[in-house]
Scaffold this active site. Structure first.
Site, PDB file in Angstrom:
ATOM      1  N   ARG A   1     112.408  21.514  63.959  1.00 12.48           N
ATOM      2  CA  ARG A   1     112.588  21.653  65.291  1.00 12.48           C
ATOM      3  C   ARG A   1     113.133  20.806  66.242  1.00 12.48           C
ATOM      4  NH1 ARG A   1     106.987  22.144  68.926  1.00 12.48           N
ATOM      5  NH2 ARG A   1     106.897  20.011  68.562  1.00 12.48           N
TER       6      ARG A   1
ATOM      7  N   LYS B   1     112.720  20.891  72.464  1.00 10.64           N
ATOM      8  CA  LYS B   1     111.789  19.937  73.027  1.00 10.64           C
ATOM      9  C   LYS B   1     112.711  18.808  73.496  1.00 10.64           C
ATOM     10  CE  LYS B   1     107.698  17.616  71.735  1.00 10.64           C
ATOM     11  NZ  LYS B   1     106.649  18.519  72.910  1.00 10.64           N
TER      12      LYS B   1
ATOM     13  N   GLU C   1     104.492  28.821  80.197  1.00  8.45           N
ATOM     14  CA  GLU C   1     103.786  27.798  79.579  1.00  8.45           C
ATOM     15  C   GLU C   1     102.656  27.258  80.361  1.00  8.45           C
ATOM     16  OE1 GLU C   1     106.040  24.617  77.754  1.00  8.45           O
ATOM     17  OE2 GLU C   1     106.071  25.884  75.902  1.00  8.45           O
TER      18      GLU C   1
END
Length: 339
Positions: free
Chosen positions: A80, A183, A219
């Site tokens: 990620r 992220k 989210e």
């Protein structure tokens, strides 16, 4: 182990002895270096400070009743970070270098890994930043990768109990084709105002809606949302949502435990049809949602019995934690034991 009051740890920063650093320069990464300093010395014109070239990961180490230290899905965090770095034009460490640095940081600070059944864990923060002088808007030529750790308590002081959240209709956390799926710090900065407003109004966090149409669940604060109904685990799908490693794991567990799994758009109106709801991520694993308030429309949606986590939230939470702590066999190959 260190003489700490493990039961009183908050989800905050506690100084440990060492961190690990790697430097990217002249087209290659250095070997991991050990530092006992909490400070980074970087050029004031570094791209991380001006143009947001920064990415990070969050993961944990757990001490089992056999006293072994376990990492959960480290390789997925490494992958990620590579996706995040690629999108914002940074050079990421390889999966092997990432894993080596993480294991080294944990080993160097193993006395800070909390004891089994203390309710605490060792939080691990891999950080990647663009460094070196750069005035124009362009990718950095040098990068710094740091892994530091800190023992932490539960993300929510109340522990595994239902929380109350609010729907956020005014602000967005990410643009439809922006950086929501990676992220990077900018996504979290964009969501801070909503989070603080929610806290001031007595909520644990705010649920964002999709930025384009304001019709679908995005989210749940800094975590992924999921709902349970008709023996189905339903979680939103969108480019603006970070692919949570915890959520991906819960989806696999849900299927393994007999639930169907759907990853799709969730219209706001569908919320009231769920039997259970929750937010999931590394920090809390699962935070059951007991109530969602739509303040703009003066409407409240309640899930399950007041003050009690739902049946499936509890089952999934306990199963994932059992794997993380080594209380249940890891048939998925998720665990790395720090030898």
């Amino acid at each position: 182990m260190k003489n700490l009051d493990w039961s009183q740890l908050s989800f905050g920063y506690t100084k440990t002895d060492y961190n690990v650093r790697c430097y990217y320069k002249d087209g290659k990464w250095s070997a991991p270096e050990v530092s006992d300093s909490e400070m980074l010395s970087i050029h004031m014109a570094s791209t991380c400070l001006h143009y947001g070239q920064e990415a990070f990961e969050g993961m944990k180490a757990f001490r089992g009743k056999d006293n072994k230290i376990r990492l959960f899905r480290c390789e997925e965090n490494a992958k990620r970070m590579q996706n995040s770095a690629d999108y914002v034009m940074m050079k990421a460490p390889s999966v092997e270098l990432f894993t080596e640095a993480v294991i080294k940081a944990v080993k160097l600070n193993e006395e800070y890994v909390p004891p089994y059944e203390s309710g605490a864990s060792l939080y691990i923060r891999p950080l990647l930043i663009g460094v070196g002088p750069q005035m124009g808007v362009a990718p950095a030529k040098e990068f710094l990768f740091v892994v530091f750790v800190a023992p932490v308590g539960p993300y929510f002081k109340a522990g595994f109990k239902p929380t109350k959240v609010m729907l956020e209709r005014k602000y967005d956390r990410a643009a439809p084709n922006g950086t929501g799926h990676i992220k990077v710090g900018g996504n979290y900065a964009a969501g801070m105002r909503s989070g603080e407003v929610a806290h001031q109004k007595g909520y644990s966090t705010a649920i964002f809606l999709d930025s384009k149409e304001k019709k679908y669940i995005d989210e749940c604060g800094p975590a992924n949302f999921f709902g349970i109904k008709n023996n189905t685990y339903v979680t939103p799908y969108s480019h603006t949502i970070l692919p949570s490693i915890t959520n991906a794991s819960l989806m696999m567990l849900a299927e393994d435990m007999g639930l169907k799994v759907e990853r799709r758009h969730i219209p706001v109106e569908e919320l009231e049809t769920f039997e259970e709801a929750g937010a999931c991520g590394t920090a809390a694993v699962i935070s059951p949602v007991g109530q969602i308030d739509d303040l703009e429309n003066n409407k409240s949606i309640h899930f399950g019995k007041p003050g009690e986590p739902g049946e499936w939230c509890t089952k999934l939470y306990n199963r994932l934690r059992a794997i993380q702590y080594g209380d249940e066999p890891d048939k998925f190959g998720w665990i790395t034991i720090v030898e």
